[in-house]
Design an enzyme around this catalytic site. Structure first.
Site, PDB file in Angstrom:
ATOM      1  N   ARG A   1       0.956  -1.303   0.012  1.00 56.62           N
ATOM      2  CA  ARG A   1      -0.006  -0.066  -0.092  1.00 56.62           C
ATOM      3  C   ARG A   1       0.792   1.051   0.070  1.00 56.62           C
ATOM      4  O   ARG A   1       1.932   1.213   0.492  1.00 56.62           O
ATOM      5  CB  ARG A   1      -1.001   0.027   1.288  1.00 56.62           C
ATOM      6  CG  ARG A   1      -1.973  -1.054   1.201  1.00 56.62           C
ATOM      7  CD  ARG A   1      -2.957  -0.878   2.256  1.00 56.62           C
ATOM      8  NE  ARG A   1      -4.082  -1.636   2.304  1.00 56.62           N
ATOM      9  CZ  ARG A   1      -3.922  -2.978   2.644  1.00 56.62           C
ATOM     10  NH1 ARG A   1      -3.034  -3.431   2.961  1.00 56.62           N
ATOM     11  NH2 ARG A   1      -5.226  -3.659   2.335  1.00 56.62           N
TER      12      ARG A   1
ATOM     13  N   HIS B   1      11.965  -2.925  -4.215  1.00 51.57           N
ATOM     14  CA  HIS B   1      10.925  -2.918  -5.284  1.00 51.57           C
ATOM     15  C   HIS B   1      11.663  -4.080  -6.008  1.00 51.57           C
ATOM     16  O   HIS B   1      12.608  -4.028  -6.588  1.00 51.57           O
ATOM     17  CB  HIS B   1      10.890  -1.653  -5.987  1.00 51.57           C
ATOM     18  CG  HIS B   1       9.849  -1.606  -6.982  1.00 51.57           C
ATOM     19  ND1 HIS B   1       8.487  -1.804  -6.912  1.00 51.57           N
ATOM     20  CD2 HIS B   1       9.975  -1.576  -8.558  1.00 51.57           C
ATOM     21  CE1 HIS B   1       7.847  -1.950  -8.089  1.00 51.57           C
ATOM     22  NE2 HIS B   1       8.831  -1.636  -8.881  1.00 51.57           N
TER      23      HIS B   1
ATOM     24  N   GLY C   1       6.261   9.747  -3.779  1.00 47.36           N
ATOM     25  CA  GLY C   1       5.846   9.366  -4.997  1.00 47.36           C
ATOM     26  C   GLY C   1       5.765   7.810  -5.248  1.00 47.36           C
ATOM     27  O   GLY C   1       5.820   7.211  -4.082  1.00 47.36           O
TER      28      GLY C   1
END
Ligand code: GRF
Length: 203
Positions: free
Chosen positions: A97, A115, A149
């Site tokens: 989230r 990531h 971001g």
């Protein structure tokens, strides 16, 4: 070094980190002790994640977005819980989230995320699927500082990972996770030992 880890996926990256920290602290008495805390948020794997924390004897709490009026209130509850541990570092590891802005503003740059792509390639929640769909022959894993971001924060370290012609999303993601886990462990260790300065990287 006091660490808070936020998870909401299967927790496999957290497990790898905790196993590594266990080994390190067992083997290497001189290293800075790192005691992790888990703040899991509601997910269908919630019980598994709480059991994982118990297995390693670390406190965990579930703070579910659906229990709050809106994202900002969920964010405030999450921030209060994280701050109650007075962490030196907060790591998102399979936290699917967006972290509300106030949480980022208060915790970053001591707020990291892994990531499963070579950012800025393939940002967002479907990085592995997107790399396959793009017909890429390589992708990567990235450790970065979280900003407001979506996967746009300052990059700490990243590695290229090959895509095999017969890869499925699952086989590729597992290959990426192996690298992410190592990135996570190395980065936490280097921050604990003072060889990474997050404020300089984020400046
Ligand atoms: C990792 O690839 C992480 O980068 C991404 O979700 C995955 C989490 O895997 N955000 P797990 O929940 O630790 O198994």
């Amino acid at each position: 070094l006091k660490l808070v880890v936020l998870i909401s996926g299967t927790g496999s990256n957290l497990r790898a980190l905790l196993e590594s920290l266990d080994q390190h602290s067992a083997l290497d008495q001189h290293s800075t002790p790192i005691n992790a805390r888990v703040v899991a948020i509601g997910a269908d794997t919630e019980q598994a994640n709480l059991a994982l924390a118990d297995e390693f004897g670390i406190p965990s709490f579930v703070i579910k977005p659906r229990d709050y009026e809106n994202r900002a209130e969920w964010g405030d509850a999450l921030l209060d819980r994280i701050q109650s541990y007075e962490p030196d570092l907060t790591v998102l590891s399979g936290f699917m989230r967006l972290v509300p802005p106030r949480v980022v503003d208060v915790l970053s740059p001591e707020l990291l995320n892994t990531h499963p792509a070579f950012l800025p390639e393939f940002p967002g929640a479907h990085a592995v699927r997107d790399a396959l769909a793009a017909g890429a022959t390589e992708t990567g894993a990235t450790m970065m500082i979280v900003d407001n971001g979506v996967d746009t924060g300052p990059i700490i370290e990243q590695h290229r990972i090959p895509i095999h012609p017969d890869d499925t999303e699952a086989t590729l993601h597992e290959r990426i996770k192996v690298v992410e886990r190592q990135l996570l462990i190395d980065t936490v260790r280097r921050i604990a030992d003072g060889t990474i300065n997050l404020k300089e990287i984020a400046a």
